[in-house]
Design a protein around this motif. Structure first.
Motif, PDB file in Angstrom:
ATOM      1  N   PHE A  16      12.988  10.315 -21.803  1.00 51.68           N
ATOM      2  CA  PHE A  16      12.750  10.667 -20.410  1.00 51.68           C
ATOM      3  C   PHE A  16      11.313  11.146 -20.167  1.00 51.68           C
ATOM      4  O   PHE A  16      11.064  12.029 -19.362  1.00 51.68           O
ATOM      5  CB  PHE A  16      13.760  11.717 -19.954  1.00 51.68           C
ATOM      6  N   THR A  17      10.389  10.545 -20.903  1.00 50.19           N
ATOM      7  CA  THR A  17       8.964  10.808 -20.728  1.00 50.19           C
ATOM      8  C   THR A  17       8.227   9.476 -20.654  1.00 50.19           C
ATOM      9  O   THR A  17       8.781   8.410 -20.973  1.00 50.19           O
ATOM     10  CB  THR A  17       8.393  11.638 -21.887  1.00 50.19           C
ATOM     11  N   TYR A  24      12.480   8.250 -13.379  1.00 52.71           N
ATOM     12  CA  TYR A  24      11.842   9.343 -12.653  1.00 52.71           C
ATOM     13  C   TYR A  24      10.542   8.850 -12.016  1.00 52.71           C
ATOM     14  O   TYR A  24       9.630   8.430 -12.740  1.00 52.71           O
ATOM     15  CB  TYR A  24      11.551  10.517 -13.580  1.00 52.71           C
ATOM     16  N   PRO A  25      10.443   8.857 -10.681  1.00 52.44           N
ATOM     17  CA  PRO A  25       9.229   8.362 -10.013  1.00 52.44           C
ATOM     18  C   PRO A  25       7.977   9.085 -10.511  1.00 52.44           C
ATOM     19  O   PRO A  25       7.951  10.305 -10.652  1.00 52.44           O
ATOM     20  CB  PRO A  25       9.488   8.679  -8.531  1.00 52.44           C
ATOM     21  N   GLY A  26       6.960   8.293 -10.789  1.00 52.59           N
ATOM     22  CA  GLY A  26       5.693   8.839 -11.243  1.00 52.59           C
ATOM     23  C   GLY A  26       5.629   9.143 -12.720  1.00 52.59           C
ATOM     24  O   GLY A  26       4.538   9.370 -13.257  1.00 52.59           O
ATOM     25  N   ARG A  27       6.772   9.155 -13.397  1.00 52.87           N
ATOM     26  CA  ARG A  27       6.780   9.490 -14.821  1.00 52.87           C
ATOM     27  C   ARG A  27       7.389   8.389 -15.671  1.00 52.87           C
ATOM     28  O   ARG A  27       6.823   8.025 -16.704  1.00 52.87           O
ATOM     29  CB  ARG A  27       7.543  10.796 -15.041  1.00 52.87           C
ATOM     30  N   THR A  28       8.517   7.840 -15.256  1.00 51.78           N
ATOM     31  CA  THR A  28       9.152   6.778 -16.041  1.00 51.78           C
ATOM     32  C   THR A  28       9.576   5.595 -15.180  1.00 51.78           C
ATOM     33  O   THR A  28      10.100   4.623 -15.713  1.00 51.78           O
ATOM     34  CB  THR A  28      10.393   7.308 -16.781  1.00 51.78           C
ATOM     35  N   GLN A  29       9.386   5.671 -13.875  1.00 53.31           N
ATOM     36  CA  GLN A  29       9.839   4.589 -12.987  1.00 53.31           C
ATOM     37  C   GLN A  29       8.810   3.469 -12.955  1.00 53.31           C
ATOM     38  O   GLN A  29       7.827   3.514 -12.226  1.00 53.31           O
ATOM     39  CB  GLN A  29      10.098   5.104 -11.576  1.00 53.31           C
ATOM     40  N   ALA A  61       0.808  -1.220   0.000  1.00 52.70           N
ATOM     41  CA  ALA A  61       0.000   0.000   0.000  1.00 52.70           C
ATOM     42  C   ALA A  61       0.840   1.268   0.000  1.00 52.70           C
ATOM     43  O   ALA A  61       0.273   2.372  -0.008  1.00 52.70           O
ATOM     44  CB  ALA A  61      -0.922   0.010   1.221  1.00 52.70           C
ATOM     45  N   GLU A  62       2.167   1.142  -0.012  1.00 46.42           N
ATOM     46  CA  GLU A  62       3.016   2.330  -0.035  1.00 46.42           C
ATOM     47  C   GLU A  62       2.811   3.100  -1.337  1.00 46.42           C
ATOM     48  O   GLU A  62       2.666   2.496  -2.408  1.00 46.42           O
ATOM     49  CB  GLU A  62       4.474   1.936   0.125  1.00 46.42           C
ATOM     50  N   PRO A  63       2.815   4.444  -1.270  1.00 45.67           N
ATOM     51  CA  PRO A  63       2.557   5.252  -2.481  1.00 45.67           C
ATOM     52  C   PRO A  63       3.519   4.954  -3.623  1.00 45.67           C
ATOM     53  O   PRO A  63       3.117   4.896  -4.786  1.00 45.67           O
ATOM     54  CB  PRO A  63       2.711   6.691  -1.972  1.00 45.67           C
ATOM     55  N   GLY A  64       4.799   4.753  -3.299  1.00 44.16           N
ATOM     56  CA  GLY A  64       5.769   4.488  -4.357  1.00 44.16           C
ATOM     57  C   GLY A  64       5.491   3.190  -5.095  1.00 44.16           C
ATOM     58  O   GLY A  64       5.622   3.115  -6.320  1.00 44.16           O
ATOM     59  N   VAL A  65       5.076   2.159  -4.344  1.00 43.08           N
ATOM     60  CA  VAL A  65       4.765   0.870  -4.963  1.00 43.08           C
ATOM     61  C   VAL A  65       3.540   0.987  -5.859  1.00 43.08           C
ATOM     62  O   VAL A  65       3.528   0.514  -6.999  1.00 43.08           O
ATOM     63  CB  VAL A  65       4.547  -0.202  -3.876  1.00 43.08           C
ATOM     64  N   LEU A  66       2.495   1.609  -5.368  1.00 47.33           N
ATOM     65  CA  LEU A  66       1.269   1.755  -6.148  1.00 47.33           C
ATOM     66  C   LEU A  66       1.495   2.610  -7.390  1.00 47.33           C
ATOM     67  O   LEU A  66       0.965   2.311  -8.469  1.00 47.33           O
ATOM     68  CB  LEU A  66       0.162   2.365  -5.280  1.00 47.33           C
ATOM     69  N   THR A  67       2.305   3.661  -7.245  1.00 49.51           N
ATOM     70  CA  THR A  67       2.585   4.521  -8.395  1.00 49.51           C
ATOM     71  C   THR A  67       3.343   3.755  -9.471  1.00 49.51           C
ATOM     72  O   THR A  67       3.010   3.834 -10.661  1.00 49.51           O
ATOM     73  CB  THR A  67       3.399   5.747  -7.953  1.00 49.51           C
ATOM     74  N   LEU A 107       1.874   2.807 -13.197  1.00 49.47           N
ATOM     75  CA  LEU A 107       2.606   3.229 -14.390  1.00 49.47           C
ATOM     76  C   LEU A 107       3.000   2.031 -15.241  1.00 49.47           C
ATOM     77  O   LEU A 107       2.913   2.075 -16.472  1.00 49.47           O
ATOM     78  CB  LEU A 107       3.846   4.018 -13.980  1.00 49.47           C
ATOM     79  N   SER A 108       3.405   0.949 -14.594  1.00 49.38           N
ATOM     80  CA  SER A 108       3.792  -0.252 -15.339  1.00 49.38           C
ATOM     81  C   SER A 108       2.614  -0.827 -16.102  1.00 49.38           C
ATOM     82  O   SER A 108       2.731  -1.200 -17.277  1.00 49.38           O
ATOM     83  CB  SER A 108       4.371  -1.302 -14.382  1.00 49.38           C
TER      84      SER A 108
END
Length: 281
Positions: free
Chosen positions: A149-150, A233-238, A62-68, A72-73
């Motif tokens: 990088f997008t 880049y977290p939230g954009r390309t990660q 449930a961590e924000p980084g994992v969900l983001t 994105l994936s």
């Protein structure tokens, strides 16, 4: 010599050789390496499951980084698969149904991303779509479009490495399809496009679906071309694989959780395609 009433040259039904059949059993020289090979492939997966922090798994998922990274994936892999369908299905049809000079060369070029190191693919994408690339400079100066990088760059990188899976699967399905149905449709007055959409596509639908799923799974797990062409880049390309790479340097347990998610997806994909790709005839 055929014995009457048996239909068999020896009068006995032929049976496949089992482990303890007429060949005297499996030779140890083959059995031992086979078992070691199985252990070599399965043991890392067992280690991943053994080191998973099951007690804190829900909180970590449930961590924000994992969900983001997961969102994105899923988004980029789906968009990359759609791009592969739009471009790859016509390419597979061309390779399967049209005779033209250099077809073998084109087929070889299509399969190059399968053996090309993904990092090299990312460098090649930069040289084409980068701001100073063959097409990237023109896109930037004419339309103001920047791809590296997008998130769009992630989709392109994933499509580049995943499209061969789709093309190979669809081409094989097209070659194995019964063309008499297409000929009958043409005899009844159907045009080429109508025949393709109403006859050919339904005929190869299982192969098309399998190729699309494999393409999606390959795009979901793409790492090298993505980090080279699109960055991290977290939230954009990660994406998930990039998040695993980053987590290994800061939080190993988070990397294990992210890896577990990708493992579950991979197993689900293989289980869904077992009748076509795994189960032996």
């Amino acid at each position: 010599m055929t014995v009457a009433g048996t239909g068999s040259p020896t009068g006995r039904e032929r049976r496949p050789l089992g482990v303890r059949g007429r060949a005297g059993g499996v030779p140890v020289a083959l059995l031992l390496p086979a078992v070691l090979g199985l252990v070599f492939l399965v043991l890392p997966l067992v280690g991943l499951l053994a080191r998973t922090p099951w007690s804190t798994l829900p909180q970590r998922l449930a961590e924000p980084g994992v969900l983001t990274a997961l969102r994105l994936s899923l988004l980029t892999a789906t968009l990359a698969t759609l791009l592969c369908l739009v471009l790859g299905v016509p390419l597979a049809w061309l390779l399967a149904r049209v005779e033209f000079p250099g077809r073998r060369l084109v087929r070889a070029l299509v399969t190059v991303p399968l053996v090309l190191p993904p990092v090299v693919g990312g460098v090649a994408l930069l040289l084409v779509f980068g701001r100073r690339g063959l097409l990237g400079g023109w896109l930037d100066s004419t339309f103001g479009i920047t791809l590296p990088f997008t998130t769009t760059g992630v989709v392109l990188a994933e499509a580049f490495v995943a499209m061969p899976f789709l093309v190979i699967a669809v081409e094989g399905a097209l070659r194995g399809a019964d063309r008499r149905y297409e000929e009958a449709a043409a005899t009844l007055g159907a045009g080429r496009w109508t025949t393709f959409t109403h006859v050919t596509v339904p005929l190869v639908a299982p192969g098309l679906a399998a190729g699309a799923v494999l393409c999606w799974a390959r795009a979901l797990g793409e790492f090298g071309a993505t980090i080279t062409f699109a960055g991290n880049y977290p939230g954009r390309t990660q994406t998930m694989p990039l998040a695993v790479y980053l987590a290994l340097e800061t939080d190993v347990q988070s990397a294990v959780v992210l890896s577990l998610i990708l493992l579950v997806v991979s197993v689900a994909i293989l289980a869904g395609l077992r009748d076509r790709w795994i189960t032996a005839p």
